[in-house]
Design a protein around this motif. Structure first.
Motif, PDB file in Angstrom:
ATOM      1  N   ALA A  98       0.833  -1.199   0.000  1.00  0.00           N
ATOM      2  CA  ALA A  98       0.000   0.000   0.000  1.00  0.00           C
ATOM      3  C   ALA A  98       0.868   1.250   0.000  1.00  0.00           C
ATOM      4  N   MET A  99       1.917   1.257   0.810  1.00  0.00           N
ATOM      5  CA  MET A  99       2.847   2.396   0.841  1.00  0.00           C
ATOM      6  C   MET A  99       3.573   2.551  -0.496  1.00  0.00           C
ATOM      7  N   GLU A 100       3.951   1.425  -1.090  1.00  0.00           N
ATOM      8  CA  GLU A 100       4.678   1.465  -2.356  1.00  0.00           C
ATOM      9  C   GLU A 100       3.849   2.115  -3.455  1.00  0.00           C
ATOM     10  N   PHE A 101       2.528   1.964  -3.386  1.00  0.00           N
ATOM     11  CA  PHE A 101       1.656   2.510  -4.418  1.00  0.00           C
ATOM     12  C   PHE A 101       1.611   4.036  -4.423  1.00  0.00           C
ATOM     13  N   THR A 102       2.227   4.691  -3.430  1.00  0.00           N
ATOM     14  CA  THR A 102       2.297   6.157  -3.450  1.00  0.00           C
ATOM     15  C   THR A 102       3.404   6.650  -4.366  1.00  0.00           C
ATOM     16  N   SER A 103       4.232   5.752  -4.870  1.00  0.00           N
ATOM     17  CA  SER A 103       5.368   6.158  -5.692  1.00  0.00           C
ATOM     18  C   SER A 103       4.976   7.021  -6.898  1.00  0.00           C
ATOM     19  N   PRO A 104       3.920   6.658  -7.673  1.00  0.00           N
ATOM     20  CA  PRO A 104       3.544   7.520  -8.808  1.00  0.00           C
ATOM     21  C   PRO A 104       3.171   8.938  -8.394  1.00  0.00           C
ATOM     22  N   LEU A 105       2.629   9.090  -7.187  1.00  0.00           N
ATOM     23  CA  LEU A 105       2.259  10.424  -6.726  1.00  0.00           C
ATOM     24  C   LEU A 105       3.493  11.230  -6.338  1.00  0.00           C
ATOM     25  N   TRP A 106       4.516  10.547  -5.830  1.00  0.00           N
ATOM     26  CA  TRP A 106       5.781  11.236  -5.560  1.00  0.00           C
ATOM     27  C   TRP A 106       6.454  11.656  -6.866  1.00  0.00           C
ATOM     28  N   VAL A 107       6.234  10.875  -7.918  1.00  0.00           N
ATOM     29  CA  VAL A 107       6.771  11.255  -9.230  1.00  0.00           C
ATOM     30  C   VAL A 107       6.217  12.611  -9.640  1.00  0.00           C
ATOM     31  N   VAL A 108       4.945  12.851  -9.369  1.00  0.00           N
ATOM     32  CA  VAL A 108       4.319  14.135  -9.685  1.00  0.00           C
ATOM     33  C   VAL A 108       5.085  15.276  -9.019  1.00  0.00           C
ATOM     34  N   VAL A 109       5.422  15.084  -7.746  1.00  0.00           N
ATOM     35  CA  VAL A 109       6.127  16.130  -6.992  1.00  0.00           C
ATOM     36  C   VAL A 109       7.554  16.309  -7.507  1.00  0.00           C
ATOM     37  N   LEU A 110       8.286  15.196  -7.680  1.00  0.00           N
ATOM     38  CA  LEU A 110       9.693  15.275  -8.079  1.00  0.00           C
ATOM     39  C   LEU A 110       9.854  15.777  -9.506  1.00  0.00           C
ATOM     40  N   SER A 111       8.884  15.494 -10.378  1.00  0.00           N
ATOM     41  CA  SER A 111       8.980  15.930 -11.772  1.00  0.00           C
ATOM     42  C   SER A 111       8.993  17.448 -11.898  1.00  0.00           C
ATOM     43  N   ILE A 112       8.383  18.112 -10.937  1.00  0.00           N
ATOM     44  CA  ILE A 112       8.372  19.581 -10.958  1.00  0.00           C
ATOM     45  C   ILE A 112       9.790  20.128 -10.838  1.00  0.00           C
ATOM     46  N   PHE A 113      10.581  19.498  -9.966  1.00  0.00           N
ATOM     47  CA  PHE A 113      11.923  20.000  -9.687  1.00  0.00           C
ATOM     48  C   PHE A 113      12.986  19.417 -10.622  1.00  0.00           C
ATOM     49  N   LEU A 114      12.806  18.171 -11.045  1.00  0.00           N
ATOM     50  CA  LEU A 114      13.849  17.502 -11.825  1.00  0.00           C
ATOM     51  C   LEU A 114      13.598  17.500 -13.325  1.00  0.00           C
ATOM     52  N   LEU A 115      12.332  17.598 -13.728  1.00  0.00           N
ATOM     53  CA  LEU A 115      12.011  17.582 -15.158  1.00  0.00           C
ATOM     54  C   LEU A 115      11.401  18.885 -15.633  1.00  0.00           C
ATOM     55  N   GLY A 116      11.202  19.812 -14.697  1.00  0.00           N
ATOM     56  CA  GLY A 116      10.646  21.109 -15.076  1.00  0.00           C
ATOM     57  C   GLY A 116       9.182  21.064 -15.457  1.00  0.00           C
ATOM     58  N   GLU A 117       8.454  20.032 -15.017  1.00  0.00           N
ATOM     59  CA  GLU A 117       7.041  19.927 -15.358  1.00  0.00           C
ATOM     60  C   GLU A 117       6.205  20.832 -14.448  1.00  0.00           C
ATOM     61  N   ARG A 118       5.031  21.214 -14.945  1.00  0.00           N
ATOM     62  CA  ARG A 118       4.187  22.171 -14.248  1.00  0.00           C
ATOM     63  C   ARG A 118       3.273  21.471 -13.248  1.00  0.00           C
ATOM     64  N   LEU A 119       3.084  22.095 -12.086  1.00  0.00           N
ATOM     65  CA  LEU A 119       2.165  21.560 -11.085  1.00  0.00           C
ATOM     66  C   LEU A 119       0.766  22.087 -11.375  1.00  0.00           C
ATOM     67  N   THR A 120      -0.108  21.208 -11.821  1.00  0.00           N
ATOM     68  CA  THR A 120      -1.492  21.581 -12.089  1.00  0.00           C
ATOM     69  C   THR A 120      -2.342  21.304 -10.856  1.00  0.00           C
ATOM     70  N   ALA A 121      -3.572  21.815 -10.882  1.00  0.00           N
ATOM     71  CA  ALA A 121      -4.482  21.589  -9.758  1.00  0.00           C
ATOM     72  C   ALA A 121      -4.764  20.095  -9.580  1.00  0.00           C
ATOM     73  N   THR A 122      -4.920  19.373 -10.699  1.00  0.00           N
ATOM     74  CA  THR A 122      -5.197  17.938 -10.627  1.00  0.00           C
ATOM     75  C   THR A 122      -4.039  17.194 -10.003  1.00  0.00           C
ATOM     76  N   ARG A 123      -2.811  17.527 -10.405  1.00  0.00           N
ATOM     77  CA  ARG A 123      -1.638  16.862  -9.844  1.00  0.00           C
ATOM     78  C   ARG A 123      -1.500  17.158  -8.353  1.00  0.00           C
ATOM     79  N   ALA A 124      -1.806  18.390  -7.965  1.00  0.00           N
ATOM     80  CA  ALA A 124      -1.725  18.754  -6.551  1.00  0.00           C
ATOM     81  C   ALA A 124      -2.754  17.973  -5.732  1.00  0.00           C
ATOM     82  N   ILE A 125      -3.966  17.828  -6.263  1.00  0.00           N
ATOM     83  CA  ILE A 125      -5.012  17.067  -5.566  1.00  0.00           C
ATOM     84  C   ILE A 125      -4.609  15.601  -5.462  1.00  0.00           C
TER      85      ILE A 125
END
Length: 291
Positions: A98-125
């Motif tokens: 169950a904890m491991e399944f949070t990994s894709p959501l951490w990708v959302v956060v890390l992509s902002i800093f490492l890939l320059g991707e934009r944080l949208t409202a959907t990604r934040a939710i």
């Protein structure tokens, strides 16, 4: 056979491989520490990758570009995998998954800093839902918070970092090169960390099958998952992957008498909802833009 059915069959292989690796890791924990398990896993991985590369001629694709990024990526994966093996020995298997399944959501956060991707409202939710899911699964308090929960939650972050760095590597590198450096560098890391005290437990007849299972299933799980994603959208594959949770919960109950904790499933449901919301929105954005 439709692509969706084929993807589902590949996911059955992935689920079986991840589950077998978790059971093998727990069975090995009485004799080997996590560093030794990772060392042997990487050794088996090197043999498999080099054998396949030699058989297919893909070894010619291996190059020395992006060595720094390869090293950083594999350090993150090595750390995450060690934390994962530690977690499966300390807390119920369903809680680890169950904890491991949070990994894709951490990708959302890390992509902002490492890939320059934009944080949208959907990604934040989606990220917020993942955090709420963690709180439901772990229910942290002074009496409940332990090393196993911390290890399981932390491994998801390192797996996410691995995925983000892998995405950067795929811009210039092929899968053979990535797998070659994954297994070889982690074998070196394993030798250094397992042998720091001058004592490495050697395989015996009882543990060798489990060591081989960890090594083969570690590669097979990701191979099956990659094939599934190549055949069907992530919005189809990810819900199938979440079947891992009830499967491992039943395995934990049958093999280790682990109780079926309803809050683990509730928290995992919230985590799944966050993942699926993000995937649903991201896969429909291109359609909206081209309409």
């Amino acid at each position: 056979m439709t692509p969706t059915v084929r993807a589902a069959l590949w996911m059955i292989g992935s689920i079986a491989s991840f589950s077998a690796m978790a059971v093998a890791g727990r069975e090995l924990s009485g004799r080997y520490d996590t560093f030794e398990i990772m060392m042997y896993r990487s050794a088996f991985g090197v043999v498999v990758v080099l054998s396949l590369a030699a058989a297919t001629g893909a070894w010619r694709q291996i190059n020395t570009r992006n060595l720094g990024l390869q090293l950083l990526r594999n350090m993150a994966h090595f750390t995450g995998q060690n934390l994962w093996f530690l977690a499966v020995t300390l807390i119920p298997l369903a809680q680890v998954f169950a904890m491991e399944f949070t990994s894709p959501l951490w990708v959302v956060v890390l992509s902002i800093f490492l890939l320059g991707e934009r944080l949208t409202a959907t990604r934040a939710i989606a990220a917020l839902m993942g955090f709420i899911g963690i709180l439901i699964v772990a229910r942290p308090d002074m009496g409940n918070l332990n090393l196993g929960i911390v290890a399981a939650a932390s491994c998801a972050v390192f797996f996410a970092l691995t995925n983000v760095l892998t995405k950067r590597l795929t811009r210039t590198q092929d899968i053979t090169t990535i797998l070659f450096y994954l297994t070889t560098t982690q074998l070196v890391f394993g030798l250094l960390t397992a042998g720091y005290d001058g004592d490495i437990a050697l395989p015996d007849a009882a543990s060798l099958p489990f060591l081989a299972l960890v090594g083969v299933c570690g590669l097979l799980a990701h191979y099956c998952l990659t094939n599934a994603l190549s055949l069907a959208p992530a919005t189809v594959v990810v819900p199938i992957d979440f079947v891992r949770l009830p499967v491992i919960a039943i395995i934990g109950m049958l093999l280790y008498a682990e109780a079926l904790d309803i809050w683990v499933f509730v928290g995992a449901g919230v985590i799944f909802a966050g993942n699926y919301l993000n995937l649903w929105f991201e896969t429909r954005k291109p359609r909206a833009q081209t309409a």
